[in-house]
Design a protein around this motif. Sequence first.
Motif, mmCIF file in Angstrom:
data_model
loop_
_atom_site.group_PDB
_atom_site.id
_atom_site.type_symbol
_atom_site.label_atom_id
_atom_site.label_comp_id
_atom_site.label_asym_id
_atom_site.label_seq_id
_atom_site.Cartn_x
_atom_site.Cartn_y
_atom_site.Cartn_z
ATOM 1 N N LYS A 1 0.831 -1.204 0.000
ATOM 2 C CA LYS A 1 0.000 0.000 0.000
ATOM 3 C C LYS A 1 0.873 1.265 0.000
ATOM 4 O O LYS A 1 0.574 2.246 -0.672
ATOM 5 N N VAL A 2 1.980 1.215 0.738
ATOM 6 C CA VAL A 2 2.828 2.413 0.844
ATOM 7 C C VAL A 2 3.303 2.877 -0.535
ATOM 8 O O VAL A 2 3.442 4.074 -0.788
ATOM 9 N N SER A 3 3.481 1.930 -1.463
ATOM 10 C CA SER A 3 3.957 2.308 -2.801
ATOM 11 C C SER A 3 2.908 3.173 -3.512
ATOM 12 O O SER A 3 3.251 4.109 -4.236
ATOM 13 N N LEU A 4 1.637 2.849 -3.293
ATOM 14 C CA LEU A 4 0.566 3.628 -3.912
ATOM 15 C C LEU A 4 0.413 4.989 -3.221
ATOM 16 O O LEU A 4 0.017 5.976 -3.826
ATOM 17 N N GLU A 5 0.775 5.024 -1.946
ATOM 18 C CA GLU A 5 0.782 6.304 -1.231
ATOM 19 C C GLU A 5 1.895 7.202 -1.764
ATOM 20 O O GLU A 5 1.727 8.420 -1.899
ATOM 21 N N LEU A 6 3.040 6.567 -2.093
ATOM 22 C CA LEU A 6 4.166 7.347 -2.615
ATOM 23 C C LEU A 6 3.805 8.031 -3.935
ATOM 24 O O LEU A 6 4.234 9.160 -4.190
ATOM 25 N N VAL A 7 3.013 7.346 -4.752
ATOM 26 C CA VAL A 7 2.617 7.944 -6.032
ATOM 27 C C VAL A 7 1.827 9.224 -5.766
ATOM 28 O O VAL A 7 2.069 10.276 -6.375
ATOM 29 N N ASN A 8 0.899 9.160 -4.809
ATOM 30 C CA ASN A 8 0.112 10.341 -4.456
ATOM 31 C C ASN A 8 1.019 11.475 -3.973
ATOM 32 O O ASN A 8 0.928 12.620 -4.432
ATOM 33 N N ALA A 9 1.947 11.144 -3.076
ATOM 34 C CA ALA A 9 2.869 12.159 -2.545
ATOM 35 C C ALA A 9 3.695 12.765 -3.683
ATOM 36 O O ALA A 9 3.902 13.985 -3.739
ATOM 37 N N ALA A 10 4.157 11.914 -4.588
ATOM 38 C CA ALA A 10 4.988 12.386 -5.707
ATOM 39 C C ALA A 10 4.184 13.300 -6.619
ATOM 40 O O ALA A 10 4.686 14.320 -7.101
ATOM 41 N N GLN A 11 2.911 12.943 -6.838
ATOM 42 C CA GLN A 11 2.074 13.783 -7.702
ATOM 43 C C GLN A 11 1.896 15.169 -7.102
ATOM 44 O O GLN A 11 1.959 16.172 -7.798
ATOM 45 N N GLN A 12 1.706 15.219 -5.776
ATOM 46 C CA GLN A 12 1.558 16.524 -5.130
ATOM 47 C C GLN A 12 2.835 17.349 -5.239
ATOM 48 O O GLN A 12 2.792 18.540 -5.512
ATOM 49 N N LEU A 13 3.975 16.695 -5.018
ATOM 50 C CA LEU A 13 5.248 17.418 -5.122
ATOM 51 C C LEU A 13 5.483 17.893 -6.550
ATOM 52 O O LEU A 13 5.997 18.993 -6.771
ATOM 53 N N SER A 14 5.095 17.068 -7.516
ATOM 54 C CA SER A 14 5.429 17.423 -8.892
ATOM 55 C C SER A 14 4.583 18.572 -9.404
ATOM 56 O O SER A 14 4.973 19.267 -10.335
ATOM 57 N N THR A 15 3.436 18.804 -8.773
ATOM 58 C CA THR A 15 2.652 19.981 -9.134
ATOM 59 C C THR A 15 3.494 21.234 -8.894
ATOM 60 O O THR A 15 3.493 22.162 -9.690
ATOM 61 N N ALA A 16 4.235 21.226 -7.767
ATOM 62 C CA ALA A 16 5.067 22.378 -7.444
ATOM 63 C C ALA A 16 6.386 22.367 -8.226
ATOM 64 O O ALA A 16 6.911 23.413 -8.594
ATOM 65 N N PRO B 1 4.496 5.122 6.047
ATOM 66 C CA PRO B 1 3.184 4.670 5.577
ATOM 67 C C PRO B 1 2.069 5.452 6.274
ATOM 68 O O PRO B 1 2.279 5.988 7.368
ATOM 69 N N ASN B 2 0.904 5.503 5.630
ATOM 70 C CA ASN B 2 -0.323 6.077 6.221
ATOM 71 C C ASN B 2 -0.352 7.585 6.370
ATOM 72 O O ASN B 2 -1.230 8.103 7.055
ATOM 73 N N ILE B 3 0.592 8.323 5.792
ATOM 74 C CA ILE B 3 0.519 9.780 5.956
ATOM 75 C C ILE B 3 -0.282 10.431 4.842
ATOM 76 O O ILE B 3 -0.646 11.584 4.917
ATOM 77 N N ILE B 4 -0.575 9.675 3.783
ATOM 78 C CA ILE B 4 -1.291 10.228 2.638
ATOM 79 C C ILE B 4 -2.080 9.063 2.007
ATOM 80 O O ILE B 4 -1.598 7.929 2.029
ATOM 81 N N PRO B 5 -3.293 9.317 1.481
ATOM 82 C CA PRO B 5 -4.053 8.183 0.928
ATOM 83 C C PRO B 5 -3.381 7.582 -0.311
ATOM 84 O O PRO B 5 -2.699 8.287 -1.050
ATOM 85 N N PRO B 6 -3.584 6.279 -0.540
ATOM 86 C CA PRO B 6 -3.009 5.642 -1.727
ATOM 87 C C PRO B 6 -3.785 6.045 -2.979
ATOM 88 O O PRO B 6 -4.959 6.395 -2.892
ATOM 89 N N VAL B 7 -3.141 5.983 -4.146
ATOM 90 C CA VAL B 7 -3.861 6.203 -5.406
ATOM 91 C C VAL B 7 -4.452 4.867 -5.851
ATOM 92 O O VAL B 7 -4.074 3.808 -5.345
ATOM 93 N N GLU B 8 -5.374 4.922 -6.799
ATOM 94 C CA GLU B 8 -5.944 3.690 -7.361
ATOM 95 C C GLU B 8 -5.154 3.316 -8.610
ATOM 96 O O GLU B 8 -4.684 4.191 -9.328
ATOM 97 N N ALA B 9 -5.084 2.012 -8.871
ATOM 98 C CA ALA B 9 -4.409 1.567 -10.092
ATOM 99 C C ALA B 9 -5.455 1.380 -11.189
ATOM 100 O O ALA B 9 -5.725 0.259 -11.627
ATOM 101 N N ASN B 10 -6.067 2.487 -11.621
ATOM 102 C CA ASN B 10 -7.158 2.384 -12.593
ATOM 103 C C ASN B 10 -6.971 3.312 -13.798
ATOM 104 O O ASN B 10 -7.915 3.689 -14.454
ATOM 105 N N HIS B 11 -5.729 3.704 -14.047
ATOM 106 C CA HIS B 11 -5.454 4.580 -15.191
ATOM 107 C C HIS B 11 -5.049 3.746 -16.410
ATOM 108 O O HIS B 11 -4.749 2.564 -16.286
ATOM 109 N N ALA B 12 -5.004 4.411 -17.556
ATOM 110 C CA ALA B 12 -4.472 3.745 -18.751
ATOM 111 C C ALA B 12 -2.995 3.445 -18.485
ATOM 112 O O ALA B 12 -2.297 4.286 -17.930
#
Lengths: 323, 263
Positions: free
Chosen positions: A18-33, A159-170
């Motif tokens: 699960k933590v790996s999917l949380e990392l994607v979310n964290a990375a997406q937020q950082l990459s916005t900036a 782990p658990n500091i940010i919600p995980p992303v879903e694996a439902n993209h193309a």
Amino acid sequence: MSNDILIIAEGRAEGLRKVSLELVNAAQQLSTALGGQVFGAVVGKGVSAWAETLAKTGVSKVFVADDAGLEKFAPESYASALAEIVRAANPAVVLFGASGWGKELSARAAAKLGWGLVTDCTEAKIENGTLLLTRPIYAGKAIAQVRAKQFPVMVSLRPNIIPPVEANHAPAPIEPVSVTLKEPRAQVVETVSKPKSKVDLGEASIVVSGGRGVKGPEGFVPVQELADTLGAALGASRAAVDAGWIDYTHQVGQTGKTVAPKLYIAAGISGAIQHLAGMSSSQVIVAINKDPDAPIFKIADYGIVGDLFQVLPALNEQVKKLG
Amino acid sequence: MPYNIVVLLKRVPDTESKITIRDNAVVTEGLNFVLDPYAEYGLEKALQLVEQHGGKVTAVLFGPEDAKETIRKALAVGADEAVHIVDPALEGGDAGTTAHVLAAALKKIPFDMVWAGKQAVDEDNAQVPLRVAELLDLPHVNSIIEFEISADGKSARCVREVDGERDVMVTTLPAIFTAQQGLGEIRYPSLKGIMGAKKKPITDWNAAALGLDPATVGKAGAQIEMVALMPPPARPPGKIIPGDAETAAKELARLLREEAKVI
Ligand SMILES: Cc1cc2nc3c(=O)[nH]c(=O)nc-3n(C[C@H](O)[C@H](O)[C@H](O)COP(=O)(O)OP(=O)(O)OC[C@H]3O[C@@H](n4cnc5c(N)ncnc54)[C@H](O)[C@@H]3O)c2cc1C
Ligand SMILES: Nc1ncnc2c1ncn2[C@@H]1O[C@H](COP(=O)(O)O)[C@@H](O)[C@H]1O
């Protein structure tokens, strides 16, 4: 170097953690900036299923080092493979999960590449173009904010500091990275035991723990029963572990696991500072203790002063009733 | 076969101590400093190995002048000699520069094994020994709970615990090992040990003795810097739920569902 962020995923037999999917979310937020892309990576042997899942999480590309030399865990080989991937991806930031695996390999890989590394962070953000990280230190008695003076840099996130992303993209493209590995000098030759519980303590969203108050190994039965009903992981204080009532792998605290679930239930645990170090950033804390003056009540959101052998079974029944 | 064993020791505040923060730094006056508990497990293992096989334990600590007191504790429980890396120019760095300093020291000390803690309980960095291993091109085994040397003395078999899993790892020597809680019982110094420690040698090394370029260590060499240190946010006061076990449990379940929304 780019403005991109690379996340290093990890998996188990059941799939990506699960933590790996949380990392994607964290990375997406950082990459916005930061204004770059988010890449994922997996390393190991026979890890294509993990790569395929990761490719569907919204990342732009997944790097995979799948090599026979990575079948058994060997820190030198894994660190080499990770360094190869990092060179191929050329990111500004590499994110690891702050699991035992992530912390061990990030340290060795950071030294190999000569990068800075901040472990065990509870927050990561970009401010004025620099990466700011928050991490609890001194057994949770202080919160440090640290800054990466330069890019590139490595970070591990709890782990658990940010919600995980879903694996439902193309699915994003998957790029194999070939690695040249030397014969490792240190490696795993045998796995003695796998985690017994279904739910991993480090990343569980509910943890139910027992302490010296459970009085013996059989005292963990009502603790385990409530955990099972809640789909929770089983935790313990060091006193219960040292007494030999439960395995060390369940220990929560400064010298055990750090957990930050949405619900932490402590039964028969006094709340020593070293125990609090491992669980005080939980979202909601419940304490069940027969001593109204037990320090655990100072940090609990809800407390019941009473005998855990009466309260836990009653709570188990009530939770079952709620369905 | 006798072994030269180096133990990397860090000085940390006793985990029981109250931490006071002033001007973004921990107030050190009045703090009780101890050997890092994980590194202490490593020290204990090193002492046992030397008792069994012969050899020598050298304690290496990088830290300020007043860390000498902490070094004496290691000598009092049985370390044979100590190296104190002490130089204000080396202070103010990060885990990377600390590893750089320790690696430079280890190049000057012959060893078969290096023991360290899995993490130091002050900042829980969990990276210095693994960085040192990489810098010195040595294998490492992390988070060890059982350890034994092979019959030919050329390799070690370790049981290590990580993420709830227990593995056996085998490594050739020399190697760097980090200790996890459970590796052994820590010994306490005897009066004789404390007296004897006063006569054991502590060698001081500074940046020049280690041949370190000032630009690569301390504040100048650090890639990570602290910007703020604050007390943890206070938690709102909790609710004690009254009533007998039945009543309280029922109310707790309701609150967890309806108010906290966590179950
Ligand atoms: C360097 C160092 C590292 C440490 N690391 C850790 C760590 O990682 N994790 C950790 O937990 N500890 C750690 N400790 C130990 C810590 O200091 C405490 O000793 C330990 O947490 C106490 O465990 P406990 O709360 O279960 O036991 P106790 O402090 O003995 O508390 C037992 C509690 O149970 C209550 N009780 C008894 N019977 C009942 C009943 N029938 N119903 C309800 N309540 C009951 C009692 O009122 C009491 O409050 C560490 C200590 C040191 C020095
Ligand atoms: N300043 C230091 N001097 C000697 N050993 C250290 C120092 N810092 C860290 N170590 C060793 O590295 C271990 C892990 O520390 P850390 O990576 O800081 O969490 C400690 O338990 C020590 O064994």
